[in-house]
Design a protein around this motif. Structure first.
Motif, PDB file in Angstrom:
ATOM      1  N   HIS A 273       0.825  -1.212   0.000  1.00 19.08           N
ATOM      2  CA  HIS A 273       0.000   0.000   0.000  1.00 19.08           C
ATOM      3  C   HIS A 273       0.856   1.258   0.000  1.00 19.08           C
ATOM      4  CE1 HIS A 273      -3.382  -2.614   0.725  1.00 19.08           C
ATOM      5  NE2 HIS A 273      -2.785  -3.114   1.784  1.00 19.08           N
ATOM      6  N   GLY A 274       2.090   1.103  -0.465  1.00 17.09           N
ATOM      7  CA  GLY A 274       2.978   2.258  -0.500  1.00 17.09           C
ATOM      8  C   GLY A 274       2.666   3.178  -1.661  1.00 17.09           C
ATOM      9  N   VAL A 275       3.216   4.385  -1.606  1.00 17.79           N
ATOM     10  CA  VAL A 275       3.048   5.352  -2.685  1.00 17.79           C
ATOM     11  C   VAL A 275       4.167   5.129  -3.690  1.00 17.79           C
ATOM     12  CG1 VAL A 275       2.998   7.789  -3.299  1.00 17.79           C
ATOM     13  CG2 VAL A 275       1.994   7.005  -1.135  1.00 17.79           C
ATOM     14  N   GLU A 276       3.823   4.790  -4.896  1.00 16.80           N
ATOM     15  CA  GLU A 276       4.829   4.494  -5.910  1.00 16.80           C
ATOM     16  C   GLU A 276       4.385   5.054  -7.251  1.00 16.80           C
ATOM     17  OE1 GLU A 276       5.910   1.779  -9.219  1.00 16.80           O
ATOM     18  OE2 GLU A 276       4.536   0.905  -7.756  1.00 16.80           O
ATOM     19  N   SER A 277       5.271   5.783  -7.887  1.00 22.42           N
ATOM     20  CA  SER A 277       4.918   6.466  -9.126  1.00 22.42           C
ATOM     21  C   SER A 277       4.947   5.511 -10.315  1.00 22.42           C
ATOM     22  CB  SER A 277       5.910   7.615  -9.378  1.00 22.42           C
ATOM     23  OG  SER A 277       5.773   8.086 -10.692  1.00 22.42           O
ATOM     24  N   PRO A 278       3.811   5.308 -10.985  1.00 22.83           N
ATOM     25  CA  PRO A 278       3.822   4.470 -12.181  1.00 22.83           C
ATOM     26  C   PRO A 278       4.760   5.008 -13.254  1.00 22.83           C
ATOM     27  CG  PRO A 278       1.579   4.872 -11.422  1.00 22.83           C
ATOM     28  CD  PRO A 278       2.475   5.781 -10.642  1.00 22.83           C
ATOM     29  N   LEU A 279       4.912   6.325 -13.274  1.00 16.62           N
ATOM     30  CA  LEU A 279       5.805   6.918 -14.264  1.00 16.62           C
ATOM     31  C   LEU A 279       7.242   6.471 -14.022  1.00 16.62           C
ATOM     32  CD1 LEU A 279       6.266   8.848 -16.626  1.00 16.62           C
ATOM     33  CD2 LEU A 279       6.524  10.694 -14.956  1.00 16.62           C
ATOM     34  N   LEU A 280       7.682   6.505 -12.756  1.00 11.47           N
ATOM     35  CA  LEU A 280       9.027   6.049 -12.430  1.00 11.47           C
ATOM     36  C   LEU A 280       9.156   4.554 -12.686  1.00 11.47           C
ATOM     37  CD1 LEU A 280      11.803   6.781 -11.414  1.00 11.47           C
ATOM     38  CD2 LEU A 280      11.015   6.343  -9.081  1.00 11.47           C
ATOM     39  N   TRP A 281       8.108   3.825 -12.394  1.00 10.69           N
ATOM     40  CA  TRP A 281       8.110   2.381 -12.638  1.00 10.69           C
ATOM     41  C   TRP A 281       8.368   2.111 -14.119  1.00 10.69           C
ATOM     42  CZ3 TRP A 281       7.311  -1.504  -8.955  1.00 10.69           C
ATOM     43  CH2 TRP A 281       7.135  -2.789  -9.452  1.00 10.69           C
ATOM     44  N   LYS A 282       7.700   2.865 -14.974  1.00 10.45           N
ATOM     45  CA  LYS A 282       7.908   2.704 -16.416  1.00 10.45           C
ATOM     46  C   LYS A 282       9.343   3.040 -16.793  1.00 10.45           C
ATOM     47  CE  LYS A 282       7.213   5.804 -19.341  1.00 10.45           C
ATOM     48  NZ  LYS A 282       6.699   6.925 -20.173  1.00 10.45           N
ATOM     49  N   ASP A 283       9.874   4.109 -16.204  1.00  9.89           N
ATOM     50  CA  ASP A 283      11.252   4.513 -16.493  1.00  9.89           C
ATOM     51  C   ASP A 283      12.247   3.454 -16.043  1.00  9.89           C
ATOM     52  OD1 ASP A 283      10.458   6.896 -17.630  1.00  9.89           O
ATOM     53  OD2 ASP A 283      10.572   8.008 -15.750  1.00  9.89           O
ATOM     54  N   ILE A 284      11.955   2.793 -14.931  1.00  9.33           N
ATOM     55  CA  ILE A 284      12.828   1.724 -14.446  1.00  9.33           C
ATOM     56  C   ILE A 284      12.832   0.560 -15.428  1.00  9.33           C
ATOM     57  CG2 ILE A 284      13.071  -0.046 -12.663  1.00  9.33           C
ATOM     58  CD1 ILE A 284      12.171   2.070 -10.626  1.00  9.33           C
ATOM     59  N   LEU A 285      11.648   0.178 -15.893  1.00 14.38           N
ATOM     60  CA  LEU A 285      11.572  -0.920 -16.865  1.00 14.38           C
ATOM     61  C   LEU A 285      12.326  -0.578 -18.143  1.00 14.38           C
ATOM     62  CD1 LEU A 285       7.814  -1.954 -16.491  1.00 14.38           C
ATOM     63  CD2 LEU A 285       9.816  -3.099 -15.535  1.00 14.38           C
ATOM     64  N   LEU A 286      12.220   0.664 -18.592  1.00 13.72           N
ATOM     65  CA  LEU A 286      12.935   1.093 -19.801  1.00 13.72           C
ATOM     66  C   LEU A 286      14.439   1.089 -19.573  1.00 13.72           C
ATOM     67  CD1 LEU A 286      10.692   4.017 -21.101  1.00 13.72           C
ATOM     68  CD2 LEU A 286      11.050   1.805 -22.186  1.00 13.72           C
ATOM     69  N   SER A 287      14.882   1.504 -18.383  1.00 13.26           N
ATOM     70  CA  SER A 287      16.313   1.533 -18.103  1.00 13.26           C
ATOM     71  C   SER A 287      16.899   0.121 -18.089  1.00 13.26           C
ATOM     72  CB  SER A 287      16.582   2.231 -16.762  1.00 13.26           C
ATOM     73  OG  SER A 287      16.116   1.464 -15.662  1.00 13.26           O
ATOM     74  N   ILE A 288      16.113  -0.841 -17.639  1.00 14.98           N
ATOM     75  CA  ILE A 288      16.573  -2.232 -17.641  1.00 14.98           C
ATOM     76  C   ILE A 288      16.758  -2.724 -19.074  1.00 14.98           C
ATOM     77  CG2 ILE A 288      15.869  -4.610 -17.125  1.00 14.98           C
ATOM     78  CD1 ILE A 288      14.554  -3.468 -14.568  1.00 14.98           C
ATOM     79  N   ARG A 289      15.810  -2.372 -19.943  1.00 12.92           N
ATOM     80  CA  ARG A 289      15.918  -2.773 -21.351  1.00 12.92           C
ATOM     81  C   ARG A 289      17.125  -2.110 -22.012  1.00 12.92           C
ATOM     82  NH1 ARG A 289      10.052  -2.355 -24.070  1.00 12.92           N
ATOM     83  NH2 ARG A 289      11.192  -3.332 -25.782  1.00 12.92           N
ATOM     84  N   LYS A 290      17.387  -0.840 -21.679  1.00 11.18           N
ATOM     85  CA  LYS A 290      18.550  -0.147 -22.237  1.00 11.18           C
ATOM     86  C   LYS A 290      19.849  -0.754 -21.717  1.00 11.18           C
ATOM     87  CE  LYS A 290      16.398   4.360 -23.092  1.00 11.18           C
ATOM     88  NZ  LYS A 290      16.390   5.802 -22.742  1.00 11.18           N
TER      89      LYS A 290
END
Length: 303
Positions: A273-290
């Protein structure tokens, strides 16, 4: 138009899968599908088409991506601004030792570039310490080994499987079907971290009733890797720490899947139930792919 529907669209785009998008958003697949269907109805356009068991973006889907990305980015920037009343909001990211050393230095600048109004605080700690910090809300999200806790959610990210590696020119380089007896005769370095996975490595020798030739026993990954690079020994090491060397050809992986398979991943973990930004989550997934693409494109050195 609902922001949740647009975010679902972008998750499917980046993960190329309704199932993976549902996992990343901690939703059911029917919920994600329903959000996409509603969005398509509002746009009066088909965004995805089925292709066998997979999906492909339609031309209209491709055209909508930059607009969807901008809508999400603007929404979250506005949300952060209203929440803090200042330009910078802080997010605390934790990572275990191996992720801190091999992935975080690559990823942090990318996250900051995509989120200029976000201040990043980073903590490197053991998996147990990270779990405590997550539960005490001292860390927002953490990269760590898989854990089971009712208060935490995790998502599989980086591959960190254990591999047997040798130096170029080693007799095992072109061998298949190695026996435990052959492996036990070679000088080995063992990186000891106390994890169950490493006990599995010991077990393959115990089961065959042979004593491995452990010339070096160390507690630091870079020391273990350097010993193999110096042609002093061979050893089992986690993939994340040797990925660059494997791509460059300075280390060579030997297939011993017939003897042992140790699959492990780094998981992205946060409070249920934590506060987590979906936008940052997307950026993290993209950084892993890069990150993965970066190493795939490194030139292979000839022996």
């Amino acid at each position: 138009m609902n922001i949740d529907h647009i975010e679902a669209f972008m998750y499917v785009v980046h993960l190329n899968s309704f199932h993976k998008a549902a996992e990343a958003m901690f939703l059911s697949q029917p919920t994600v599908s329903a959000r996409i269907k509603t969005l398509e109805s509002e746009l009066d356009s088909v965004l995805f088409e089925r292709q066998g068991r997979g999906i492909i973006l339609t031309e209209k889907g491709k055209a909508f991506i930059p607009f969807a990305d901008q809508i999400i980015r603007t929404f979250h920037q506005g949300k952060q601004q209203l929440k803090t009343g200042s330009e910078l909001e802080e997010i605390t990211i934790g990572a275990n030792i191996i992720t801190s050393q091999y992935f975080i230095p690559f990823a942090l600048p990318l996250w900051k570039k995509e989120n200029p109004n976000l201040r990043f605080k980073f903590i490197s700690a053991t998996n147990d310490a990270l779990m405590e910090k997550l539960l005490q809300k001292q860390v927002d999200i953490a990269f760590m080994k898989d854990i089971t806790h009712s208060g935490l959610q995790n998502y599989k990210t980086l591959d960190n499987s254990i591999r047997l590696v040798v130096y170029p020119g080693h007799p095992f380089q072109l061998r298949t079907g190695l026996t435990v007896q052959e492996l036990a005769m070679e000088p080995l370095v063992f990186f000891e971290c106390g994890a169950l996975d490493w006990n599995h490595v010991h077990k393959i020798f115990e089961v065959s009733n042979v004593e491995p030739r452990i010339d070096f026993q160390v507690d630091h990954l870079e020391v273990a890797k350097s010993l193999i690079l110096s042609r002093s020994c061979i050893g089992f090491l986690p993939y994340l720490c040797i990925k660059k060397e494997l791509e460059q050809g300075t280390l060579v992986e030997v297939d011993v899947s017939h003897l042992i398979k140790i699959k492990q991943h780094i998981y992205l973990t946060h409070l249920n139930h934590g506060v987590e930004s979906p936008l940052l989550w997307k950026d993290i997934l993209l950084s892993i792919r890069k990150f993965e693409k970066k190493h795939q494109q490194l030139p292979i050195q000839s022996n």
